[in-house]
Structure formats: C-alpha cells, structure tokens
Scaffold this active site. Structure first.
Site, PDB file in Angstrom:
ATOM      1  N   CYS A  96       0.775  -1.163   0.102  1.00 18.60           N
ATOM      2  CA  CYS A  96      -0.168   0.074   0.104  1.00 18.60           C
ATOM      3  C   CYS A  96       0.951   1.384   0.034  1.00 18.60           C
ATOM      4  O   CYS A  96       0.385   2.331  -0.404  1.00 18.60           O
ATOM      5  CB  CYS A  96      -0.914  -0.041   1.264  1.00 18.60           C
ATOM      6  N   HIS A  97       2.152   1.221   0.412  1.00 23.08           N
ATOM      7  CA  HIS A  97       3.202   2.371   0.603  1.00 23.08           C
ATOM      8  C   HIS A  97       3.368   2.771  -0.896  1.00 23.08           C
ATOM      9  O   HIS A  97       4.132   3.760  -1.198  1.00 23.08           O
ATOM     10  CB  HIS A  97       4.303   1.970   1.278  1.00 23.08           C
TER      11      HIS A  97
END
Length: 183
Positions: A154-155
C-alpha cells in the site's frame, strides 16, 4: 470456450486452510527484519493474515483483527514467500489471506499487489483497475486498512498530486521514498 483455471484448486485449498486456522486459533507469528525495521507477520504456515511494523501495538492489533493472540511460531515457508514478494519475484496477494475482507477490498489489494517494486501509482489508478473508477476514496480507505502492509505494498500508492497519503504501515514516517526501491 472456457479454459480451466489451473490454480483454482490450490487457491481454494489455501483459502479453506486459512479459514480453518482462524476458526481453530491455529495462527502463529514471527518477526522479520527489514532495512526499515522489524515487521511482525501472523501466519497459518502458508498464508499471511496480518502484518505490522508497530510491535508495541501487536496485542491490540491481533485482538481487534483476530479476536485472539496467536503464539510465536516461525515458518521457513512463509519467510521464503515473503522474501520472494519483497524481492519482486512474487505478488503479495498470492501469499496473503484476504478472505476476511469485502470483495472490493480484496480487489483493491490484488490490484495494489501488481504495482512493481520501486514504482508508484495514484489512488485513482487503483480504483479504476479494481473495477470502480469512481471509488477513489473507498480505495484509499481499503488501503488504509490493509491488514498485510509491506506484503501487499500500500506504500506504493500516492495521491493524484504524487504526495503521500496515510496508509496502514505508518503513513509518511515509513514512506515509499524512505523505503526506497526495497519494498
């Protein structure tokens, strides 16, 4: 004409095994050291159920996410799978149990897992590829509640102006830029 999905039976077995492990409280955890610090992985010996880099909040996280606290238990198979994901040789969605999430959340995480190591994509790209182009905020919320950060990256997702948003592994403190191409 229909073609057989060769991986279907294997994925179904893994899904059933993961559900059984949760139901019988047969999950374990171990820590893995990364260049950005340690992460703790909760697993069933095959699939990863939860990941956190906030080891101080681990007890609260598993109580909230699972309803029980698993015991320590290393797994060579899971270590190798995570190493393969972090090296960019495998997708995190292949080794993560996503069955406790809504179908939309699952699709957002599957799409996010396709983002190549060292690259970024905006939230609207994720929403569009998840089949809901108007659900940009919902995609962001799904990523903000990602139970398996680092494994499903998700980063690697940013705002449309390419600035960082908040995500489940700690927001800008552990940004894609600070982590570099490693994850």
């Amino acid at each position: 004409s229909r073609t057989a999905d060769r991986g279907f039976a294997s994925r179904l077995r893994s899904e059933l095994r993961a559900r059984q492990a949760r139901a019988t409280r047969s999950l374990s955890w171990f820590d893995l050291e990364l260049p950005v610090g340690p992460i703790r992985l909760v697993h069933d010996g095959e699939l990863i159920h939860l990941v956190t880099n906030d080891l101080r909040r681990f007890d609260a996280l598993v109580d909230e996410g699972l309803g029980f606290e698993p015991g320590f238990g290393d797994s060579k198979r899971v270590r190798e799978a995570v190493s393969s994901v972090l090296a960019g040789r495998r997708r995190g969605s292949e080794v993560a149990f996503l069955g406790a999430l809504s179908p939309f959340q699952q699709e957002v995480l599957r799409v996010t897992a396709t983002i190549p190591k060292g690259q970024l994509r905006p939230y609207h790209w994720v929403a569009r590829h998840a089949g809901s182009p108007g659900a940009v905020r919902a995609a962001g919320t799904a990523l903000g509640h990602n139970p398996v950060p680092f494994v499903v990256p998700c980063h690697r997702v940013v705002r449309s102006d390419w600035t960082l948003g908040e995500y489940s592994a700690g927001g800008t403190e552990h940004s894609a830029y600070a982590m570099g191409a490693y994850v």
